[in-house]
Structures are given as C-alpha cells and as structure tokens.
Write an enzyme that holds these catalytic residues in place. Structure first.
Site, short mmCIF file in Angstrom:
data_model
loop_
_atom_site.label_atom_id
_atom_site.label_comp_id
_atom_site.label_asym_id
_atom_site.label_seq_id
_atom_site.Cartn_x
_atom_site.Cartn_y
_atom_site.Cartn_z
N HIS A 1 0.82 -1.21 0.00
CA HIS A 1 0.00 0.00 0.00
C HIS A 1 0.86 1.27 0.00
CE1 HIS A 1 1.01 0.48 4.23
NE2 HIS A 1 0.69 -0.80 4.40
N GLU B 1 -2.37 -7.23 7.81
CA GLU B 1 -1.03 -7.17 8.38
C GLU B 1 -0.97 -7.96 9.69
OE1 GLU B 1 2.13 -7.16 8.45
OE2 GLU B 1 2.58 -5.12 7.82
#
Length: 191
Positions: free
Chosen positions: A14, A81
């Site tokens: 990202h 994550e």
C-alpha cells in the site's frame, strides 16, 4: 501430457501509511496517496491482471482504488497485516528493541496479545495458495508480502530480512507446488 499453468502473484505494498510515528499493523489508518505520478506509473507497469485481491485495511483499499478506479477488487481478511497486540498504536520509539533476536527467534516471537510472523504465515499461506492460475494483483502489507516470500524460501525466517517499500511490487510465481521469486521491491518504472 498435462501442461502445468503458472500462477503469478503481483504483490503491491500500500501507499505510505499515515501512522504518525506509531506501530500500525491492525490499526486501521489512511494512506498518503498524494504521489499521483507514482501511482499512475505503478498502474501502467503492473498492466492487465485477471483479478485483484485486497486487504480490508483502509490504506490497502484506498491504494487499490487509486490503481483500479473502477473498484473491481475483492477484499480478503486473511491478507491483513500482522497483529501486534498491545503494541498496536504505540510510538515506534517505545516498542521493545528486538534487534538482538536472531531471525529464527524473531519469526516465532509473539507480541503480547498479538501474533508472531509464523502465525501470520499460517494465516496468509492458505489464501495465497488458493489463488487460481493467471495474473493476480494483491494490495497488501509489508508483513503479508514477507509471508508470501517465505513460501519460496527454504527457511521462512529468511523472509524477515526483506524491507518492503511502500508502493513497491514483489512478484512471485507458482507452478504446481513450487514457488519462485521474480522481483522484490520494484518501484514505478520497473520492467
């Protein structure tokens, strides 16, 4: 004779997370999407894909939306994550120094109330192995990309040796059960 087809994973980290100097694994923060030129170059470099899978984190969804404005992507909670437990949201300077740990020890170290890298790998690997043949882009996190790299390495702890840059591309391919690394940390303009 049966021909084995290839699965190509194009793992995109990202855009820079707006963490304000805090540890944000599962903490859902926005992304800095101000570098429109880098995003456009990355989109062009990635090219056409068969599908796009995205972590549900805001920073990943926003990055995916910038890369594929038509919004044709699928969220997959397995791609989140690593969960850093009670360390989530703490200033980076206050996180305990784990530098003295070997990679093998670091891979199994579990932050209080969180998950270890090996836990992350156990969560992410089935999702990556289930990706069908063809070219799949994944907009995910540094830890998720390290977990993907671990699939191709003889010792998963070796994946912890990679720093994964924001808006970078890591390419993996799989034929049958064999994984290989094509590129790591390629940024806009990669070939």
């Amino acid at each position: 004779m049966q021909v084995s087809r290839t699965t190509e994973l194009i793992l995109i980290r990202h855009a820079p997370a707006l963490t304000q100097g805090r540890l944000c694994g599962r903490t859902d923060v926005a992304a800095d999407l101000s570098d429109a030129a880098a995003i456009a170059a990355l989109s062009k470099a990635v090219g056409p894909v068969d599908r796009v899978l995205v972590s549900p984190a805001r920073r990943c969804q926003a990055t995916a939306s910038a890369l594929w404005p038509e919004g044709d992507f699928t969220l997959d909670a397995a791609l989140w994550e690593q969960d850093f437990g009670t360390w989530e949201g703490m200033p980076i300077a206050q996180i305990p120094d784990l530098g003295p740990l070997s990679r093998a020890a670091l891979a199994v170290h579990c932050p209080p109330g969180g998950e270890s890298f090996t836990d992350l790998l156990a969560r992410v690997a089935p999702a990556l192995c289930a990706v069908p043949e063809g070219r799949t882009a994944l907009v995910v996190h540094a830890g998720t990309i390290r977990a993907a790299l671990a699939l191709a390495l003889s010792d998963p702890a070796d994946a912890l040796g990679f720093a994964i840059l924001p808006l970078s591309v890591t390419r993996l391919s799989r034929q049958a059960e064999s994984w290989s690394v094509g590129a790591v940390n390629r940024v806009a303009g990669w070939a």
